[in-house]
Design an enzyme around this catalytic site. Structure first.
Site, PDB file in Angstrom:
ATOM      1  N   ASN A  67     -30.684   2.793  15.186  1.00 46.02           N
ATOM      2  CA  ASN A  67     -30.675   2.830  13.735  1.00 46.02           C
ATOM      3  C   ASN A  67     -29.883   1.637  13.241  1.00 46.02           C
ATOM      4  OD1 ASN A  67     -32.091   5.256  13.445  1.00 46.02           O
ATOM      5  ND2 ASN A  67     -30.231   6.467  13.702  1.00 46.02           N
ATOM      6  N   SER A  70     -26.227  -5.200  12.025  1.00 47.20           N
ATOM      7  CA  SER A  70     -26.221  -6.133  13.159  1.00 47.20           C
ATOM      8  C   SER A  70     -25.186  -5.776  14.211  1.00 47.20           C
ATOM      9  CB  SER A  70     -25.995  -7.577  12.666  1.00 47.20           C
ATOM     10  OG  SER A  70     -27.010  -7.958  11.751  1.00 47.20           O
ATOM     11  N   ARG A  71     -24.787  -4.518  14.244  1.00 45.22           N
ATOM     12  CA  ARG A  71     -23.800  -4.016  15.201  1.00 45.22           C
ATOM     13  C   ARG A  71     -22.431  -4.676  15.038  1.00 45.22           C
ATOM     14  NH1 ARG A  71     -27.087  -0.602  15.082  1.00 45.22           N
ATOM     15  NH2 ARG A  71     -28.030   0.491  16.835  1.00 45.22           N
ATOM     16  N   LEU A  72     -22.172  -5.255  13.871  1.00 43.81           N
ATOM     17  CA  LEU A  72     -20.862  -5.837  13.587  1.00 43.81           C
ATOM     18  C   LEU A  72     -20.024  -4.788  12.854  1.00 43.81           C
ATOM     19  CD1 LEU A  72     -21.913  -9.457  12.558  1.00 43.81           C
ATOM     20  CD2 LEU A  72     -21.016  -8.655  14.760  1.00 43.81           C
TER      21      LEU A  72
END
Length: 222
Positions: free
Chosen positions: A18, A199-201
Site C-alpha cells: 500500500n 515512497s517508504r520514506l
C-alpha cells in the site's frame, strides 16, 4: 494436498504493498513526553474504531536469547510503563523472569501508524494486580485458575474439565487472584512513533531514556 495436485496460484508478494499518503510526523507535532504522545495516538485509534486498539504484540526471549511473540491486550499504562496480565508460568511469564527485557508493538495499520516500545520487564505489585483481577468477567477469572497456560494438554476435554472444576471450587462465591497470575510492566527505555509516508520514506521519531527522568527525541531513518 498431494504434490501431484494443482496448487492455487501464489500471490505476487513482491507486488503487494500500500502506498502511504498520510500527513507526516514532525518533531513539532510531538507531545512533551511519550505518555502524552501515546495518549494522543491511542485516542485516535479508538476514534477510528480499530478492532481492539489495545492489542499489542509482545516479544520476549528465553535465557538463551531465543525469541517468541504473541498478541496480548494492554490493560494499563502511565509514566511507569505499559501493563499486561498473564499466568507467570506461561512462556511469556517464564521468559520475562529469565530474561527481563521485552518489546511491544502496536500495529495500527489502518492509520498507517505503529508504536514500538522496548525496555525492562517488572512484575506489577499484588494490590494493583488484585484490583484488575476483580474487574475481570467471572468466566475470565475462572479461566485463570483452570488453564496451565503454555503447557501441553492431552485434549480440549481436559481444559473444559479444569474449568468446570474451578467453577465448582468457588461455587458462586468471590474468586481470588491465583498466586501464579499477575501483571507484567514493560518499563520503556525507548518508545518509537512510526508514521507511514509515501515512497517508504516513513517518519520515525523515538523517545529514548538517558537518565531516571531524562529523555531525548531522535529521528530515525526509515
Amino acid at each position: 494436498m498431494s504434490t501431484d495436485e494443482p496448487r492455487p496460484p501464489s500471490p505476487d508478494l513482491a507486488a503487494m504493498r500500500n502506498e502511504y499518503a498520510e500527513r507526516g510526523l514532525d518533531r513539532a507535532d510531538l507531545a512533551a513526553d511519550w505518555v502524552s504522545q501515546f495518549d494522543r495516538w491511542f485516542a485516535d485509534a479508538i476514534a477510528a474504531e480499530l478492532p481492539e486498539p489495545n492489542a499489542m504484540v509482545l516479544a520476549t526471549a528465553d535465557a538463551a536469547g531465543r525469541p517468541s511473540t504473541r498478541t496480548v491486550l494492554l490493560k494499563g499504562y502511565d509514566a511507569r510503563g505499559l501493563v499486561c496480565y498473564t499466568n507467570y508460568g506461561s512462556r511469556k511469564g517464564t521468559e520475562a523472569s529469565e530474561n527481563p527485557y521485552a518489546s511491544l508493538l502496536f500495529p495500527w495499520i489502518a492509520l498507517h501508524r505503529q508504536v514500538v516500545v522496548c525496555g525492562a520487564v517488572t512484575r506489577v505489585d499484588r494490590t494493583e494486580t488484585d484490583t484488575y483481577f476483580a474487574s475481570r468477567p467471572r468466566g475470565s477469572q475462572l479461566g485463570a485458575w483452570a488453564s496451565p497456560q503454555s503447557r501441553v494438554l492431552p485434549d480440549r476435554a481436559a481444559l473444559d474439565e479444569a474449568y468446570r472444576t474451578a467453577g465448582q471450587r468457588f461455587d458462586g462465591g468471590p474468586i481470588p487472584t491465583p498466586p501464579h497470575w499477575g501483571g507484567l510492566r514493560i518499563v520503556p527505555e525507548t518508545v518509537e512513533f512510526w508514521q507511514g509516508r509515501a515512497s517508504r520514506l516513513h517518519d520515525r521519531l523515538r523517545f529514548r531514556r538517558t537518565g531516571s527522568e531524562a529523555w531525548v527525541v531522535e529521528r530515525l531513518a526509515p
